[in-house]
Design a protein around this motif. Structure first.
Motif, mmCIF file in Angstrom:
data_model
loop_
_atom_site.group_PDB
_atom_site.id
_atom_site.type_symbol
_atom_site.label_atom_id
_atom_site.label_comp_id
_atom_site.label_asym_id
_atom_site.label_seq_id
_atom_site.Cartn_x
_atom_site.Cartn_y
_atom_site.Cartn_z
ATOM 1 N N TYR A 165 0.850 -1.200 0.000
ATOM 2 C CA TYR A 165 0.000 0.000 0.000
ATOM 3 C C TYR A 165 0.887 1.251 0.000
ATOM 4 C CZ TYR A 165 -4.898 -1.388 0.436
ATOM 5 O OH TYR A 165 -6.161 -1.838 0.178
ATOM 6 N N ARG A 166 1.928 1.213 0.813
ATOM 7 C CA ARG A 166 2.835 2.354 0.903
ATOM 8 C C ARG A 166 3.494 2.629 -0.444
ATOM 9 N NH1 ARG A 166 7.567 2.612 5.318
ATOM 10 N NH2 ARG A 166 7.466 4.825 5.613
ATOM 11 N N ILE A 167 3.907 1.577 -1.130
ATOM 12 C CA ILE A 167 4.521 1.738 -2.447
ATOM 13 C C ILE A 167 3.523 2.367 -3.424
ATOM 14 C CG2 ILE A 167 5.454 0.483 -4.444
ATOM 15 C CD1 ILE A 167 6.720 -1.489 -2.418
ATOM 16 N N VAL A 168 2.280 1.893 -3.417
ATOM 17 C CA VAL A 168 1.264 2.428 -4.338
ATOM 18 C C VAL A 168 0.969 3.897 -4.017
ATOM 19 C CG1 VAL A 168 -1.115 2.231 -5.154
ATOM 20 C CG2 VAL A 168 0.238 0.167 -4.776
ATOM 21 N N VAL A 169 0.829 4.224 -2.739
ATOM 22 C CA VAL A 169 0.562 5.611 -2.344
ATOM 23 C C VAL A 169 1.724 6.512 -2.787
ATOM 24 C CG1 VAL A 169 0.371 7.174 -0.365
ATOM 25 C CG2 VAL A 169 -0.999 5.095 -0.446
ATOM 26 N N ASN A 170 2.940 6.105 -2.478
ATOM 27 C CA ASN A 170 4.103 6.928 -2.847
ATOM 28 C C ASN A 170 4.263 7.051 -4.357
ATOM 29 O OD1 ASN A 170 4.751 7.443 -0.184
ATOM 30 N ND2 ASN A 170 6.181 5.750 -0.033
ATOM 31 N N THR A 171 4.010 5.977 -5.077
ATOM 32 C CA THR A 171 4.095 6.027 -6.538
ATOM 33 C C THR A 171 3.012 6.949 -7.101
ATOM 34 O OG1 THR A 171 4.978 3.766 -6.559
ATOM 35 C CG2 THR A 171 4.151 4.626 -8.640
ATOM 36 N N ALA B 212 -0.914 4.368 9.504
ATOM 37 C CA ALA B 212 0.308 4.952 10.064
ATOM 38 C C ALA B 212 1.544 4.243 9.507
ATOM 39 C CB ALA B 212 0.281 4.884 11.579
ATOM 40 N N THR B 213 1.470 2.934 9.400
ATOM 41 C CA THR B 213 2.591 2.165 8.843
ATOM 42 C C THR B 213 2.800 2.503 7.370
ATOM 43 O OG1 THR B 213 2.133 0.362 10.377
ATOM 44 C CG2 THR B 213 3.476 -0.168 8.464
ATOM 45 N N ILE B 214 1.723 2.551 6.617
ATOM 46 C CA ILE B 214 1.804 2.830 5.184
ATOM 47 C C ILE B 214 2.390 4.213 4.933
ATOM 48 C CG2 ILE B 214 0.392 3.284 3.117
ATOM 49 C CD1 ILE B 214 -1.510 1.061 4.252
ATOM 50 N N LEU B 215 1.938 5.195 5.690
ATOM 51 C CA LEU B 215 2.379 6.579 5.478
ATOM 52 C C LEU B 215 3.628 6.932 6.278
ATOM 53 C CD1 LEU B 215 -1.100 8.362 5.457
ATOM 54 C CD2 LEU B 215 0.271 7.604 3.505
ATOM 55 N N ASP B 216 4.125 5.972 7.047
ATOM 56 C CA ASP B 216 5.312 6.175 7.881
ATOM 57 C C ASP B 216 5.107 7.366 8.821
ATOM 58 O OD1 ASP B 216 7.826 5.531 8.846
ATOM 59 O OD2 ASP B 216 8.860 6.833 7.400
ATOM 60 N N GLU B 217 3.972 7.356 9.485
ATOM 61 C CA GLU B 217 3.597 8.407 10.427
ATOM 62 C C GLU B 217 3.258 7.788 11.775
ATOM 63 O OE1 GLU B 217 3.655 11.605 9.994
ATOM 64 O OE2 GLU B 217 3.637 11.889 7.819
ATOM 65 N N ASN B 218 3.259 8.614 12.804
ATOM 66 C CA ASN B 218 2.841 8.213 14.138
ATOM 67 C C ASN B 218 1.320 8.007 14.123
ATOM 68 O OD1 ASN B 218 1.730 8.821 16.870
ATOM 69 N ND2 ASN B 218 3.909 8.980 17.374
ATOM 70 N N VAL B 219 0.835 7.042 14.886
ATOM 71 C CA VAL B 219 -0.608 6.757 14.944
ATOM 72 C C VAL B 219 -1.386 8.003 15.367
ATOM 73 C CG1 VAL B 219 -2.384 5.423 16.145
ATOM 74 C CG2 VAL B 219 -0.320 4.288 15.351
#
Length: 160
Positions: free
Chosen positions: A64-70, A133-140
């Motif tokens: 999901y993180r890869i798709v969001v960042n892409t 939070a994990t996908i966006l590399d952010e704090n919960v």
């Protein structure tokens, strides 16, 4: 021997969730071909860095993180260039939009990208705040704060 199993798990996961990733990419770019390109590019990026994946249960938030960042990278690279002036637009007769709730989509598009991502992942992809939070590399707590701020902004826009 671990790598082929990892590739097989990844392939099975992508095939069983491809519609979700397409829908996520489409929610960013609003174009079928661009969304397909984003998913394809995301899969290529994931295959290259598949060895970074430590546990099978991390596949979902990792991809999901890869798709969001892409998707965000695509938007940055392809920002629309204004080629016409307001007077020209008066004579333009656009085709009827097919969104079921055009006001909601317009309101979503007006949100900052970090807020929009959270709304899309939470309500359109039905992900938990911890996963977002994990996908966006952010704090919960940051995700929660942005979610509530985004919802407040959406409510205000939709009231008007």
């Amino acid at each position: 021997m671990g790598k082929p199993i990892q590739q097989q798990l990844f392939t099975e996961y992508i095939l069983s969730n491809k519609e979700n990733y397409y829908r996520l990419a489409y929610s960013y770019v609003k174009n079928k071909d661009d969304a397909l390109d984003i998913v394809h590019e995301s899969i290529c990026k994931a295959m290259i860095s598949l060895n970074q994946l430590k546990k099978a249960e991390e596949i979902k938030p990792w991809f999901y993180r890869i798709v969001v960042n892409t998707s965000i990278d695509f938007i940055r690279k392809h920002k629309p260039i204004e080629l016409v002036n307001e007077g020209t637009l008066e004579f333009y007769n656009p085709v009827e939009d097919t969104y079921q709730n055009l006001d909601l989509h317009k309101a979503l598009d007006s949100l900052p990208p970090n807020y929009r991502s959270i709304i899309i992942l939470r309500y359109f992809e039905d992900l938990k705040i911890k996963d977002i939070a994990t996908i966006l590399d952010e704090n919960v707590n940051t995700v929660k704060t942005r979610l509530y701020s985004a919802l407040k902004k959406l409510r205000l826009q939709l009231k008007d």
